[in-house]
Design a protein around this motif. Structure first.
Motif, short mmCIF file in Angstrom:
data_model
loop_
_atom_site.label_atom_id
_atom_site.label_comp_id
_atom_site.label_asym_id
_atom_site.label_seq_id
_atom_site.Cartn_x
_atom_site.Cartn_y
_atom_site.Cartn_z
N SER A 138 0.51 5.36 1.35
CA SER A 138 -0.32 6.34 2.04
C SER A 138 -0.21 7.70 1.38
N SER A 139 -1.10 8.59 1.76
CA SER A 139 -1.09 9.95 1.22
C SER A 139 0.14 10.74 1.67
N SER A 194 0.85 -1.19 0.00
CA SER A 194 0.00 0.00 0.00
C SER A 194 0.88 1.23 0.00
#
Length: 226
Positions: free
Chosen positions: A158-159, A156
């Motif tokens: 993240s921002s 993943s």
């Protein structure tokens, strides 16, 4: 829910405001069926969707039953190469690679833990090095790289620019790792899966089609391995 003569399969009904359509997945370790239900979908529609996909669920469960086990004399993949787990109780050193074998010392009761610890440590070294190499090549630099124990996804982003990769990625061959890392680095520019995102992925790696095919075939088993 019964899908075979074995134990009933537990179903988790997960309502989601973000989901756009009904979706199914098997939670590997628990062997539970997770049904994601979008807003506005009725219980009857969700149940019908599960029943319609009875065949897919059965096949996926059969694959999970054959997942690799981190125990003596079993074979596991490390960077896509098969290694046989060999218990060597009289030696010291935890776990290490020796030719085509993964040697494990100490008491037999700790084989599983020592294999897992070895894979996680090996993953941290190899995957972080591969991320750094690709980041330098592309100019896409994450703020941080974490190696985690996840059993439902490979990675993943993240921002804030933090990339997470499952340590289980270390079991995949190089081309698959290359694709997965390219996928997460591309999210540093595009936090979605739109056309520009996929254009970015393809500009970094030529392995998308082959890697996705490998992940469809082998991925569920590796996520279940333990």
């Amino acid at each position: 829910m019964n899908l075979s003569a074995q134990e009933p399969l537990q179903v988790i009904w997960k309502h989601s405001l973000r989901a756009r359509r009904l979706a199914l997945r098997i939670a590997p370790h628990e062997q539970k069926l997770v049904v994601t239900i979008p807003q506005g979908c009725t219980s009857a529609q969700a149940l019908a969707f599960v029943q319609k996909n009875h065949g897919w669920i059965s096949e996926r469960l059969k694959k999970l039953e054959k997942a690799p086990s981190f125990s003596a004399n079993n074979t596991i993949l490390i960077e896509g190469t098969p290694y046989r787990i060999v218990h060597s109780p009289e030696q010291l050193g935890g776990a290490w690679l020796e030719n085509d074998r993964l040697m494990v010392s100490g008491d037999a009761a700790f084989i599983n833990r020592r294999v897992t610890d070895f894979l996680r440590s090996h993953a941290a070294a190899v995957l972080k090095r591969e991320v750094q190499s690709m980041a330098q090549h592309t100019g896409l630099r994450p703020t941080r790289v974490d190696i985690r124990d996840t059993s439902s996804r490979w990675g993943s982003c993240s921002s804030t620019g933090r990339i997470m990769l499952s340590w289980r990625v270390i079991m995949a061959p190089e081309l698959v790792r290359h694709y997965l890392i390219a996928h997460e680095l591309s999210h540093l520019q595009h936090m979605n899966h739109g056309p520009l995102f996929w254009q970015c992925v393809r500009s970094i790696t030529p392995h998308k089609t082959q890697a996705e095919a490998w992940l469809r075939q082998k991925g569920p088993l590796l996520l279940q391995a333990r």
